[in-house]
Structures are given as structure tokens and as C-alpha cells.
Design an enzyme around this catalytic site. Structure first.
Site, PDB file in Angstrom:
ATOM      1  N   LYS A  85      22.152  38.608  16.918  1.00  0.00           N
ATOM      2  CA  LYS A  85      23.592  38.830  16.676  1.00  0.00           C
ATOM      3  C   LYS A  85      23.869  38.940  15.177  1.00  0.00           C
ATOM      4  O   LYS A  85      24.602  39.834  14.737  1.00  0.00           O
ATOM      5  CB  LYS A  85      24.386  37.658  17.273  1.00  0.00           C
ATOM      6  CG  LYS A  85      25.799  37.513  16.722  1.00  0.00           C
ATOM      7  CD  LYS A  85      26.487  36.268  17.233  1.00  0.00           C
ATOM      8  CE  LYS A  85      26.223  34.986  16.514  1.00  0.00           C
ATOM      9  NZ  LYS A  85      26.961  34.753  15.258  1.00  0.00           N
ATOM     10  N   ASN A  86      23.267  38.042  14.394  1.00  0.00           N
ATOM     11  CA  ASN A  86      23.613  38.007  12.971  1.00  0.00           C
ATOM     12  C   ASN A  86      22.957  39.126  12.160  1.00  0.00           C
ATOM     13  O   ASN A  86      23.260  39.291  10.981  1.00  0.00           O
ATOM     14  CB  ASN A  86      23.280  36.636  12.376  1.00  0.00           C
ATOM     15  CG  ASN A  86      24.249  35.578  12.873  1.00  0.00           C
ATOM     16  OD1 ASN A  86      25.285  35.899  13.478  1.00  0.00           O
ATOM     17  ND2 ASN A  86      23.937  34.313  12.626  1.00  0.00           N
ATOM     18  N   CYS A  97      37.245  27.064   9.756  1.00  0.00           N
ATOM     19  CA  CYS A  97      36.673  27.196  11.104  1.00  0.00           C
ATOM     20  C   CYS A  97      36.105  25.849  11.529  1.00  0.00           C
ATOM     21  O   CYS A  97      36.069  24.907  10.737  1.00  0.00           O
ATOM     22  CB  CYS A  97      35.671  28.343  11.140  1.00  0.00           C
ATOM     23  SG  CYS A  97      33.953  27.944  11.207  1.00  0.00           S
ATOM     24  N   ARG A 119      34.473  27.379   4.883  1.00  0.00           N
ATOM     25  CA  ARG A 119      33.878  28.722   4.846  1.00  0.00           C
ATOM     26  C   ARG A 119      34.732  29.768   4.124  1.00  0.00           C
ATOM     27  O   ARG A 119      35.156  30.768   4.712  1.00  0.00           O
ATOM     28  CB  ARG A 119      33.551  29.196   6.268  1.00  0.00           C
ATOM     29  CG  ARG A 119      32.657  28.231   7.005  1.00  0.00           C
ATOM     30  CD  ARG A 119      32.265  28.741   8.358  1.00  0.00           C
ATOM     31  NE  ARG A 119      31.320  29.843   8.300  1.00  0.00           N
ATOM     32  CZ  ARG A 119      30.890  30.484   9.376  1.00  0.00           C
ATOM     33  NH1 ARG A 119      31.323  30.153  10.565  1.00  0.00           N
ATOM     34  NH2 ARG A 119      30.028  31.471   9.254  1.00  0.00           N
ATOM     35  N   ASP A 177      21.698  26.757  11.819  1.00  0.00           N
ATOM     36  CA  ASP A 177      22.020  27.205  13.178  1.00  0.00           C
ATOM     37  C   ASP A 177      21.123  26.557  14.233  1.00  0.00           C
ATOM     38  O   ASP A 177      21.321  26.779  15.430  1.00  0.00           O
ATOM     39  CB  ASP A 177      21.921  28.735  13.275  1.00  0.00           C
ATOM     40  CG  ASP A 177      23.042  29.427  12.500  1.00  0.00           C
ATOM     41  OD1 ASP A 177      24.033  28.755  12.145  1.00  0.00           O
ATOM     42  OD2 ASP A 177      22.926  30.645  12.254  1.00  0.00           O
ATOM     43  N   ARG A 230      29.674  33.884  22.718  1.00  0.00           N
ATOM     44  CA  ARG A 230      29.787  34.639  21.466  1.00  0.00           C
ATOM     45  C   ARG A 230      28.417  35.070  20.955  1.00  0.00           C
ATOM     46  O   ARG A 230      28.313  36.088  20.263  1.00  0.00           O
ATOM     47  CB  ARG A 230      30.463  33.785  20.385  1.00  0.00           C
ATOM     48  CG  ARG A 230      31.912  33.538  20.645  1.00  0.00           C
ATOM     49  CD  ARG A 230      32.541  32.868  19.459  1.00  0.00           C
ATOM     50  NE  ARG A 230      32.346  33.672  18.241  1.00  0.00           N
ATOM     51  CZ  ARG A 230      32.756  33.322  17.043  1.00  0.00           C
ATOM     52  NH1 ARG A 230      33.402  32.188  16.875  1.00  0.00           N
ATOM     53  NH2 ARG A 230      32.543  34.090  16.010  1.00  0.00           N
TER      54      ARG A 230
HETATM   55  N1  EPU Z   1      30.390  29.955   0.932  1.00  0.00           N
HETATM   56  C1  EPU Z   1      31.332  29.866  -0.074  1.00  0.00           C
HETATM   57  N2  EPU Z   1      31.940  31.015  -0.488  1.00  0.00           N
HETATM   58  C2  EPU Z   1      31.637  32.229   0.038  1.00  0.00           C
HETATM   59  C3  EPU Z   1      30.677  32.323   1.055  1.00  0.00           C
HETATM   60  C4  EPU Z   1      30.052  31.159   1.478  1.00  0.00           C
HETATM   61  O1  EPU Z   1      31.615  28.774  -0.570  1.00  0.00           O
HETATM   62  O2  EPU Z   1      32.237  33.230  -0.390  1.00  0.00           O
HETATM   63  C5  EPU Z   1      29.735  28.741   1.401  1.00  0.00           C
HETATM   64  C6  EPU Z   1      30.042  28.440   2.871  1.00  0.00           C
HETATM   65  O3  EPU Z   1      31.262  27.741   3.025  1.00  0.00           O
HETATM   66  C7  EPU Z   1      28.835  27.627   3.272  1.00  0.00           C
HETATM   67  C8  EPU Z   1      27.710  28.246   2.457  1.00  0.00           C
HETATM   68  O4  EPU Z   1      28.341  28.958   1.381  1.00  0.00           O
HETATM   69  O5  EPU Z   1      29.012  26.301   2.887  1.00  0.00           O
HETATM   70  C9  EPU Z   1      26.836  29.218   3.205  1.00  0.00           C
HETATM   71  O6  EPU Z   1      27.646  30.122   3.940  1.00  0.00           O
HETATM   72  P1  EPU Z   1      27.188  31.602   4.253  1.00  0.00           P
HETATM   73  O7  EPU Z   1      28.110  32.540   3.562  1.00  0.00           O
HETATM   74  O8  EPU Z   1      25.731  31.761   4.027  1.00  0.00           O
HETATM   75  O9  EPU Z   1      27.476  31.685   5.820  1.00  0.00           O
HETATM   76  P2  EPU Z   1      27.964  32.974   6.560  1.00  0.00           P
HETATM   77  O10 EPU Z   1      27.372  34.147   5.916  1.00  0.00           O
HETATM   78  O11 EPU Z   1      29.425  32.918   6.766  1.00  0.00           O
HETATM   79  C10 EPU Z   1      25.960  33.200   8.218  1.00  0.00           C
HETATM   80  C11 EPU Z   1      25.786  33.208   9.700  1.00  0.00           C
HETATM   81  C12 EPU Z   1      26.036  31.817  10.251  1.00  0.00           C
HETATM   82  C13 EPU Z   1      25.036  30.867   9.600  1.00  0.00           C
HETATM   83  C14 EPU Z   1      25.175  30.923   8.068  1.00  0.00           C
HETATM   84  C15 EPU Z   1      24.167  30.083   7.340  1.00  0.00           C
HETATM   85  C16 EPU Z   1      26.427  35.464  10.272  1.00  0.00           C
HETATM   86  C17 EPU Z   1      27.392  36.382  10.927  1.00  0.00           C
HETATM   87  N3  EPU Z   1      26.727  34.162  10.275  1.00  0.00           N
HETATM   88  O12 EPU Z   1      27.291  32.780   7.986  1.00  0.00           O
HETATM   89  O13 EPU Z   1      25.784  31.871  11.640  1.00  0.00           O
HETATM   90  O14 EPU Z   1      25.271  29.550  10.023  1.00  0.00           O
HETATM   91  O15 EPU Z   1      25.039  32.279   7.634  1.00  0.00           O
HETATM   92  O16 EPU Z   1      22.886  30.462   7.682  1.00  0.00           O
HETATM   93  O17 EPU Z   1      25.407  35.896   9.788  1.00  0.00           O
HETATM   94  C18 EPU Z   1      26.027  31.214  13.886  1.00  0.00           C
HETATM   95  O18 EPU Z   1      25.372  32.218  14.215  1.00  0.00           O
HETATM   96  O19 EPU Z   1      26.305  30.296  14.702  1.00  0.00           O
HETATM   97  C19 EPU Z   1      26.497  31.085  12.509  1.00  0.00           C
HETATM   98  C20 EPU Z   1      27.478  30.248  12.162  1.00  0.00           C
END
Ligand code: EPU
Length: 484
Positions: free
Chosen positions: A72-73, A170, A175, A358, A450
Site C-alpha cells: 500500500k505504501n 491523527c 504528524r 508499522d 485500509r
Molecule cells: N514529520 C514531521 N514533519 C513532516 C513529516 C513528518 O514532523 O513534515 C514527523 C512525523 O510526525 C513523524 C516522523 O516525522 O513523527 C516520521 O513521519 P513520516 O513522514 O516518515 O511518516 P509518513 O510519511 O506520514 C509513512 C507511512 C506510515 C509509516 C511512516 C513511518 C505512508 C503512506 N505512510 O508515513 O505508514 O508509519 O511512514 O515509517 O507511506 C501505516 O501504513 O500504517 C502507516 C502509518
């Protein structure tokens, strides 16, 4: 607020964006596809499935083989990447999960044509963005799926403007997407944030030097996509190294992008004038695979996983071996067996290649069945222990202190009525129910829908006693309603 401008017949978009269903690759005649229209008034939530529950009777070992779906990701950014070109992008191994449906709806709301395969091609989708009319990700969609913000970079790069709802907090943490915004500003975008929306514009993005304050997976992906069409070179440092980032870079490269370094901390992108269509197969879902591994271990099963990539699961395999599990990994398959008592081991979630956040919830279920004390430290998200309380209701001994959970095992688990709070928490409860004594009822399984494709059918196929039940309610506003 309306999701998209409505035409007189109530369908979205000036250009009547259609979702076509059929078996046509882009060279086959359109008449071979069945065209359906979606009523976007109810697109975000399907009330009937919100009521679904799982009933699971524990105690059966999982034996047999399970085919792992596409990630999915990886599929979500790949679909967003189709925005970058006016030619069709064909994606294979797309998982049939709710977040993918949400992304399809999002692309269609912008004017994209999305064809779905059927039968043997049911995991293939062809996305054509040659007629994007509405560069907007509306609140109604973004609130159901944060990854909708992945369209921000591609829209800005291709159309010079984007209006994307701010996602808000969330269940697992605040996030924010400040790093996406800062990065786009470094590429020359001007960005306003008002009325809950991010409004971004740029004549043409220009290459820049971006050092992420913190490692972000979708942030790396969003900026990488934006930079493909920017003028000049972009250097991004402190990038995420997740396999999903590497898969996106592989797709973008097939589309004509010039990218090097994906999978390392530094990614370089030479912007090009135009990208073209491509065909790409999405990588297997490492989190789905790992979830089945833990379920097999805890039920004392013998499970073969096919269509997976064990090279993406190094930290998990190493940790499970430390606990006493035997895993045989091939190139695209794995076999897991377990007949012994598990030993406790600590984990600490980290960015790839560290232990994935995850998998933290599912590992917590495993820790309840391991002998000794396991300390689980969550470093990525600030509120990702919602499952601990539900596991405790099933008999687990878990104390949460800030970012640490201390799990004392082994404690027998007993059936209870429990509730899902997010996707991976749901998976931990399903695994707990598979080992619990008696019949567990898991509520709010829409969270699991999801990201896990037909999990109950896959589990049933390897011996689990699991069934889905829907609340008996009048089927009022079933959505999205489809007009053939
Ligand atoms: N963060 C910030 N600012 C930003 C972006 C991120 O502070 O602009 C922080 C977040 O709050 C968090 C950390 O950085 O504390 C890492 O977040 P990241 O951006 O890496 O997460 P994401 O890209 O929103 C993806 C996956 C998540 C997975 C995380 C970490 C997708 C669609 N989602 O989320 O997947 O947990 O990376 O590996 O790729 C899931 O599949 O259940 C899921 C939540």
C-alpha cells in the site's frame, strides 16, 4: 464544501472524469471497459463497512501458504506519480484496499481517468492524467487518508498550482507536513496556508538543496516527485531509505526522471522538461508479510509466504531469530515455523533499515507471549500505543510510560470485545485473537481494511477461524454509490 464541481447530473468535474473498469491496457479500445460513475457525495466513508466486526476463535495454528499483496505504501506514491505526466501510467500488483480506493477517488476528482483491471488483471490500474481540471485534494478525502497529501508535489510540478487540505492530527500522533512545505519552498514554490488548506503555486519549480530536519517517508517521496520536473539539480539530504522510496524512484526513472541515490540518505535529481508513461510492478507489502510471520509464530504454525521480499524484512527477521523463531528466507518467499517457547527481546522503532514502527503493535502481541520482559520503545510517532490497553483487556501485562511499553510475559490471552484504533493496532488485535482462548469480537475493522487486502480470507485459507459480520442496519447511504 463540494469535493469537485458538479455537472448537472451530479457527477464530478467539468470534464466528467470517469472511473473506468475493465481489462484494457492503454492500447486496447476503450469500449472493452465498463465505465462507472461515482457519486462523490458519500465517497469518503462507506457506512455499512464501518459497522463490520471480526469474530475470531483462537487456537488454530496457521498452516499453508499465503500470497502477499502489493505494498500500500508504495502504491500510494506511485499513483500520485501518474500526475507528473499526460501519458498513461500502468501499475501492477496494486493491493485492493480502502486507501487505494480513496486515492483513486482523489485522482478522479481531479479529472484523471483511472481504469481498473478485472479477473487476472484485477490488481492492475491504468491512470491517465492528460486532462487534469482540478488540482485539489479536498478535506473530505484528506481527512480519511493523510497520504492524500502526496499529490501536493506532483500537482505543483506539473500544473504549477495545488490546493491540498491540511491533514490535521491523527490517532498515532500529530504528524505535521511542515517538512513537505519547507522543501517545496526551497524549490521556489510560494505557499499560503489558510482556511485549513495549503495553497501552493510556482511558475516552474527550480532545483535546490534540501536537508530534511527529520527523516520523513512521504516527505522524501513528495519532494522527489516535485523535483523531477524542476529546472536544474535538486540535492536532498537526510532522506528516508525505505524500500517504498526506492520503488517510487524506480517508477519515476522508468517515466524518464533522472534520479540517483534512492535508498541512501542523499538523493540527487536532475529535473527534466517532461515525463512520459510507464509500466511498473509495485513491490510486495513488507508489513503485511511481517504481520503474517508473527501470526504464524504465535499460533505455532508452519507458514509459507509467497510473493514477498525478505530483503526488506532484515530487522524483523533478526529480532524474531533472537526470540527463538526459525525463518527460512528465499528470494521471494519465506517459511516460518515455530514450536518452541519464545524468549523476550527489546525493540526500538527506527527508520528503515531499523525496526519498523508499522510492526511495533504486532510485535507487542508477540511480546505478551514471550518469556520475560520486553521493552518496546516507539521513536517515530508519539501516540502509537493505543493497542496496549486493548491487549491488556485480553490479559496482557503491559505498562506504558511515555514512549516505552514494558511487556511482561508470558500471559495467557483470553477473548474479549476489543476495538481497533488504527491500521497496525488492528493487526495486533487480530493476532492476539488468533492465540486467545475463546471467541474475540473486534470492532471497527474498517481500520484494517485500509491496508490489509482481504485479511480474513487469507487467514481462513491457512486455518484460522475468522468471520466478518456486519451490523444489521438499514442500508441507507451506502457509499460510494455507483451508477453503471
Ligand atoms: N514529520 C514531521 N514533519 C513532516 C513529516 C513528518 O514532523 O513534515 C514527523 C512525523 O510526525 C513523524 C516522523 O516525522 O513523527 C516520521 O513521519 P513520516 O513522514 O516518515 O511518516 P509518513 O510519511 O506520514 C509513512 C507511512 C506510515 C509509516 C511512516 C513511518 C505512508 C503512506 N505512510 O508515513 O505508514 O508509519 O511512514 O515509517 O507511506 C501505516 O501504513 O500504517 C502507516 C502509518
Amino acid at each position: 464544501m463540494k469535493l469537485v464541481p458538479k455537472s448537472p447530473n451530479g457527477n464530478p468535474g467539468k470534464a466528467e472524469p470517469l472511473l473506468s473498469v475493465g481489462d484494457s491496457g492503454f492500447k486496447k479500445p476503450v469500449s472493452r471497459t465498463r465505465t462507472i460513475r461515482i457519486d462523490f457525495r458519500n465517497v469518503a466513508i462507506a457506512p455499512e463497512s464501518l459497522m463490520d466486526k471480526f469474530v475470531i476463535r483462537g487456537g488454530n495454528p496457521l498452516v499453508g501458504s499465503v500470497r502477499i499483496s502489493g505494498a500500500k505504501n508504495a502504491a500510494l506514491p506511485a499513483m500520485a506519480a501518474a500526475i507528473l505526466t499526460d501519458e498513461p501510467v500502468i501499475l501492477e500488483n496494486i493491493p485492493d484496499v480502502r486507501d487505494i480506493q480513496t486515492e483513486r477517488n482523489l485522482l478522479v476528482s481531479m479529472g484523471a481517468e483511472v481504469e481498473l483491471g478485472y479477473g487476472r488483471a484485477s490488481h492492475r490500474t491504468t491512470i491517465s492524467c492528460n486532462n487534469l481540471v482540478n488540482p485539489e485534494a479536498a478535506y473530505e478525502l484528506v481527512k480519511t487518508m493523510r497520504a492524500s497529501t502526496l499529490v501536493l508535489g506532483p500537482l505543483l510540478a506539473r500544473m504549477g498550482r495545488a490546493r491540498v487540505s491540511q491533514p490535521g492530527g491523527c490517532a498515532i500522533g500529530a504528524r505535521p507536513i511542515d517538512l513537505h512545505i519547507k522543501g517545496l519552498e526551497r524549490l521556489g514554490a510560494s505557499i499560503k496556508q489558510e482556511h485549513g488548506y495549503i495553497e501552493a503555486s510556482a511558475d516552474r519549480l527550480r532545483g535546490g538543496h534540501i536537508i530534511f530536519d527529520k527523516i520523513t517517508v512521504t516527505g522524501t517521496e513528495d519532494l522527489m516527485m516535485a523535483a523531477t520536473l524542476a529546472e536544474g539539480e535538486t540535492i536532498m539530504e537526510n532522506c528516508a531509505r525505505e524500500p517504498e522510496v526506492v520503488d517510487l524512484a524506480a517508477l519515476l526513472t522508468k517515466m524518464g526522471a533522472k534520479i540517483s541515490g534512492a535508498g541512501t540518505h542523499t538523493i540527487r535529481i536532475h529535473g527534466v522538461e517532461k515525463l512520459h508513461g510507464a509500466r511498473h510492478r509495485i513491490i510486495p507489502d513488507r508489513i503485511e508479510a511481517a504481520t503474517f510471520v508473527i501470526a504464524a509464530v504465535l499460533t505455532g504454525g508452519d507458514l509459507q509466504l509467497i510473493n514477498c521480499d525478505p530483503s526488506h524484512l532484515g530487522s524483523l527477521i533478526q529480532k524474531l531469530e533472537e526470540c527463538g523463531v526459525s525463518i527460512k528466507a528465499g528470494t521471494d518467499s519465506m517459511r516460518v515455523t515455530n514450536g518452541h517457547q519464545l524468549e523476550a527481546a527489546d525493540i526500538s522503532t527506527e527508520e528503515f533499515p531499523g525496526f519498523p514502527t508499522d510492526m511495533q503493535a504486532q510485535y507487542m502481541t508477540l511480546a505478551t507471549q514471550s518469556q520475560g520482559t520486553s521493552i518496546i520503545t516507539e521513536n517515530i510517532f508519539e501516540n502509537r500505543f493505543m493497542h496496549a490497553g486493548e491487549l491488556a483487556r485480553m490479559g496482557a501485562n503491559i505498562k506504558v510510560k511515555g514512549s516505552r511499553a514494558i511487556v511482561r510475559g508470558k500471559t495467557p490471552l483470553s477473548s474479549a470485545a476489543v476495538q481497533c484504533s488504527d491500521l497496525r493496532a488492528s493487526a495486533s488485535l487480530v493476532i492476539a485473537a488468533l492465540v486467545a482462548d475463546g471467541e474475540t469480537i473486534i470492532d471497527r475493522v474498517y481500520h484494517i481494511d485500509r491496508g490489509y487486502e482481504r485479511i480474513e480470507e487469507k487467514l481462513k485459507g491457512v486455518g484460522a477461524q475468522i468471520r466478518r459480520i456486519g451490523e444489521i442496519l438499514p442500508k441507507r447511504a451506502a457509499a460510494p454509490s455507483v451508477v453503471a
